[in-house]
Scaffold this motif. Structure first.
Motif, mmCIF file in Angstrom:
data_model
loop_
_atom_site.group_PDB
_atom_site.id
_atom_site.type_symbol
_atom_site.label_atom_id
_atom_site.label_comp_id
_atom_site.label_asym_id
_atom_site.label_seq_id
_atom_site.Cartn_x
_atom_site.Cartn_y
_atom_site.Cartn_z
ATOM 1 N N VAL A 5 7.743 -1.678 4.060
ATOM 2 C CA VAL A 5 6.455 -2.349 3.864
ATOM 3 C C VAL A 5 6.645 -3.860 3.850
ATOM 4 O O VAL A 5 5.886 -4.588 4.495
ATOM 5 C CB VAL A 5 5.777 -1.851 2.575
ATOM 6 C CG1 VAL A 5 4.551 -2.688 2.254
ATOM 7 C CG2 VAL A 5 5.401 -0.380 2.713
ATOM 8 N N SER A 6 7.650 -4.333 3.162
ATOM 9 C CA SER A 6 7.921 -5.766 3.125
ATOM 10 C C SER A 6 8.214 -6.293 4.530
ATOM 11 O O SER A 6 7.725 -7.347 4.917
ATOM 12 C CB SER A 6 9.103 -6.045 2.195
ATOM 13 O OG SER A 6 9.452 -7.399 2.244
ATOM 14 N N GLY A 7 8.997 -5.532 5.272
ATOM 15 C CA GLY A 7 9.315 -5.924 6.645
ATOM 16 C C GLY A 7 8.077 -5.990 7.512
ATOM 17 O O GLY A 7 7.920 -6.907 8.323
ATOM 18 N N MET A 8 7.182 -5.031 7.358
ATOM 19 C CA MET A 8 5.959 -5.030 8.159
ATOM 20 C C MET A 8 5.047 -6.176 7.753
ATOM 21 O O MET A 8 4.356 -6.740 8.596
ATOM 22 C CB MET A 8 5.231 -3.689 8.044
ATOM 23 C CG MET A 8 5.937 -2.588 8.773
ATOM 24 S SD MET A 8 4.985 -1.074 9.019
ATOM 25 C CE MET A 8 4.152 -0.841 7.486
ATOM 26 N N ASN A 9 5.037 -6.513 6.488
ATOM 27 C CA ASN A 9 4.205 -7.635 6.040
ATOM 28 C C ASN A 9 4.711 -8.956 6.612
ATOM 29 O O ASN A 9 3.943 -9.893 6.766
ATOM 30 C CB ASN A 9 4.181 -7.718 4.516
ATOM 31 C CG ASN A 9 3.185 -6.762 3.890
ATOM 32 O OD1 ASN A 9 2.267 -6.286 4.545
ATOM 33 N ND2 ASN A 9 3.373 -6.461 2.623
ATOM 34 N N LYS A 10 6.001 -9.047 6.944
ATOM 35 C CA LYS A 10 6.602 -10.312 7.368
ATOM 36 C C LYS A 10 7.018 -10.358 8.835
ATOM 37 O O LYS A 10 7.228 -11.434 9.371
ATOM 38 C CB LYS A 10 7.850 -10.592 6.524
ATOM 39 C CG LYS A 10 7.563 -10.790 5.065
ATOM 40 C CD LYS A 10 8.839 -10.973 4.284
ATOM 41 C CE LYS A 10 8.559 -11.035 2.796
ATOM 42 N NZ LYS A 10 9.767 -11.036 1.996
ATOM 43 N N ASN A 11 7.182 -9.205 9.490
ATOM 44 C CA ASN A 11 7.841 -9.172 10.781
ATOM 45 C C ASN A 11 6.977 -8.496 11.836
ATOM 46 O O ASN A 11 6.868 -7.282 11.879
ATOM 47 C CB ASN A 11 9.179 -8.424 10.627
ATOM 48 C CG ASN A 11 10.034 -8.478 11.851
ATOM 49 O OD1 ASN A 11 9.548 -8.618 12.960
ATOM 50 N ND2 ASN A 11 11.323 -8.343 11.656
ATOM 51 N N LEU A 14 8.669 -5.731 14.000
ATOM 52 C CA LEU A 14 8.780 -4.412 13.379
ATOM 53 C C LEU A 14 7.471 -3.649 13.521
ATOM 54 O O LEU A 14 7.469 -2.456 13.836
ATOM 55 C CB LEU A 14 9.169 -4.543 11.904
ATOM 56 C CG LEU A 14 9.335 -3.234 11.125
ATOM 57 C CD1 LEU A 14 10.441 -2.379 11.731
ATOM 58 C CD2 LEU A 14 9.643 -3.529 9.664
ATOM 59 N N VAL A 15 6.374 -4.331 13.308
ATOM 60 C CA VAL A 15 5.059 -3.710 13.472
ATOM 61 C C VAL A 15 4.897 -3.222 14.909
ATOM 62 O O VAL A 15 4.472 -2.095 15.156
ATOM 63 C CB VAL A 15 3.936 -4.704 13.098
ATOM 64 C CG1 VAL A 15 2.577 -4.161 13.487
ATOM 65 C CG2 VAL A 15 3.978 -5.022 11.618
#
Length: 102
Positions: A5-11, A14-15
């Motif tokens: 989730v953190s990765g998707m919020n920032k990257n 990744l999304v």
């Protein structure tokens, strides 16, 4: 879950990867490609769910079906982030996995 989730919020990349996997699942007739990208994460989360069920931390139910539901949440969040150009943020990781908790 927190890392995903953190990765998707920032990257954004990744999304986009999660969206590509979803697109492959829906549009591609070559099941081998879909299995290559999707089989391992589903298998890994299935095993985690099985362990959580044994310890009483997770709800009863078919672990593989619950794993697929978990990943469908992740893919949906990825799509929402992409469609809102990153404006949507998951505020609480428990929103993603809370349905698994006993």
């Amino acid at each position: 879950t927190e890392t995903i989730v953190s990765g998707m919020n920032k990257n954004k990349e990744l999304v986009e990867e999660f969206i590509l996997i979803t697109k492959l699942q829906v549009e591609n007739d070559d099941a081998r490609i879909v299995q290559q990208y999707c089989g391992v994460p589903i298998f890994c989360v299935t095993k985690i769910i099985e362990d959580g069920q044994k310890s009483g931390e997770f709800v009863d139910g078919d672990p593989e079906s619950l794993s697929k539901l978990f990943w469908s949440y992740i893919q949906g969040i990825a799509l929402l982030i992409l469609r809102t150009n990153g404006k949507y943020k998951v505020q609480n990781n428990k929103m993603v996995y809370g349905f698994l908790l006993a």
